[in-house]
Write an enzyme that holds these catalytic residues in place. Structure first.
Site, PDB file in Angstrom:
ATOM      1  N   GLY A 190       2.685   8.771   4.512  1.00 31.55           N
ATOM      2  CA  GLY A 190       2.331   9.126   3.153  1.00 31.55           C
ATOM      3  C   GLY A 190       1.005   8.615   2.652  1.00 31.55           C
ATOM      4  O   GLY A 190       0.502   9.099   1.635  1.00 31.55           O
ATOM      5  N   ASP A 191       0.404   7.638   3.331  1.00 37.20           N
ATOM      6  CA  ASP A 191      -0.910   7.113   2.941  1.00 37.20           C
ATOM      7  C   ASP A 191      -1.654   6.692   4.199  1.00 37.20           C
ATOM      8  O   ASP A 191      -2.206   5.597   4.292  1.00 37.20           O
ATOM      9  CB  ASP A 191      -0.738   5.926   1.978  1.00 37.20           C
ATOM     10  CG  ASP A 191      -2.051   5.489   1.342  1.00 37.20           C
ATOM     11  OD1 ASP A 191      -3.030   6.265   1.384  1.00 37.20           O
ATOM     12  OD2 ASP A 191      -2.104   4.362   0.802  1.00 37.20           O
ATOM     13  N   LEU A 192      -1.682   7.601   5.174  1.00 39.59           N
ATOM     14  CA  LEU A 192      -2.103   7.240   6.529  1.00 39.59           C
ATOM     15  C   LEU A 192      -3.611   7.385   6.720  1.00 39.59           C
ATOM     16  O   LEU A 192      -4.079   8.053   7.633  1.00 39.59           O
ATOM     17  CB  LEU A 192      -1.336   8.086   7.553  1.00 39.59           C
ATOM     18  CG  LEU A 192      -1.330   7.561   8.993  1.00 39.59           C
ATOM     19  CD1 LEU A 192      -0.739   6.178   9.076  1.00 39.59           C
ATOM     20  CD2 LEU A 192      -0.594   8.526   9.909  1.00 39.59           C
TER      21      LEU A 192
END
Length: 285
Positions: A190-192
């Site tokens: 999700g926040d890669l």
């Protein structure tokens, strides 16, 4: 921290700050080294969300790889409202072999899936709230839960104009028509972005997630946003393990729109142009 771990601390090294927390490396009297995030300003539920996301990703890995297969997600050693403790990871320069392994492992993790989009906990991305309310259709869920809330935040903070907002809202309305073939919910980080991938001696580790069930192309678009090392090796290995839908590269700006809006809210107008460019790319799909 020793209260959480039940083991006295022998040494602490200050690693600076990030967002609303301080970062430290601690050596315990039993010889273990750990990574510690401590809140400088308490935000209720923030560390609980990160801990829940890490545990959920690890659970997904065990589901697809077996209980004994070591996965790319560090264990949560301890967590409360103000502190998160993880094992210390010694980093190294990424190799082609590690990048390919990461691509395969990321594909497997995505394949663990979920019942619906979203997550059963209140989410955060950095210190911003992340609406994880469940949804059945990704395009509508992404527009309503990931794009439009941050447009409103940016307008409220005076970073986007009403004209900017209208342009992004028009792009968001097009997402159902341009999102590509329908896919089942993927278990994503999700926040890669590249800073949330730690490269160890022979593998990559996923840290600082905004984990939820989403679209697998989102993680790949995030890796591209700020230039993950050996990105093409990662993508090739991923695509070999779990082939991607046609024209997925054209949809990268669609998936980057949310993190760019998050950056607009957090850091101001420096990211406004990129967010608007991503929205215009959606209009051309």
């Amino acid at each position: 921290m020793d209260r959480l771990l039940g083991t006295p601390i022998a040494e602490v090294t200050d690693l600076g700050t990030s967002h609303e927390w301080s970062l430290r490396r601690a050596t315990l009297t039993d010889g273990r080294r750990v990574f510690v995030k401590e809140a400088r300003r308490r935000i209720d539920g923030l560390f609980a969300a990160e801990a829940a996301g890490l545990r959920w990703l690890a659970e997904g890995w065990r589901h697809v790889a077996g209980d004994d297969a070591p996965g790319p997600v560090p264990e949560v050693l301890a967590a409360d409202e103000t502190t998160l403790v993880l094992p210390w990871i010694d980093t190294a320069a990424p190799t082609d072999e590690a990048a390919e392994r990461f691509g395969r492992e990321l594909a497997a993790l995505h394949g663990a899936g979920a019942e619906s989009y979203g997550a059963p906990w209140r989410g955060y991305i950095a210190e911003l709230p992340l609406d994880n309310t469940a949804g059945a259709s990704w395009p509508e869920w992404y527009a309503e839960r990931r794009v439009l809330p941050y447009v409103r935040m940016a307008v409220d903070r005076g970073v986007l104009s009403s004209g900017d907002a209208a342009e992004i809202e028009r792009a968001a309305a097009r997402i159902p028509d341009v999102a590509g073939p329908a896919e089942p919910p993927a278990r994503i980080h999700g926040d890669l972005w590249s800073g949330n991938v730690l490269w160890g001696r022979d593998r990559a580790w996923l840290v600082d997630p905004a984990a939820h069930a989403g679209h697998r192309e989102t993680d790949l678009a995030m890796l591209a946003l700020f230039g993950a090392p050996r990105l093409e090796r990662i993508l090739a290995a991923y695509d070999e393990a779990a082939p991607l839908a046609g024209a997925w590269r054209a949809r990268v700006p669609l998936h980057q729109l949310h993190p760019l809006l998050v950056h607009v809210v957090l850091f101001g107008g420096a990211y406004r142009g990129q967010a608007l460019a991503a929205a215009r790319s959606i209009g051309r799909l």
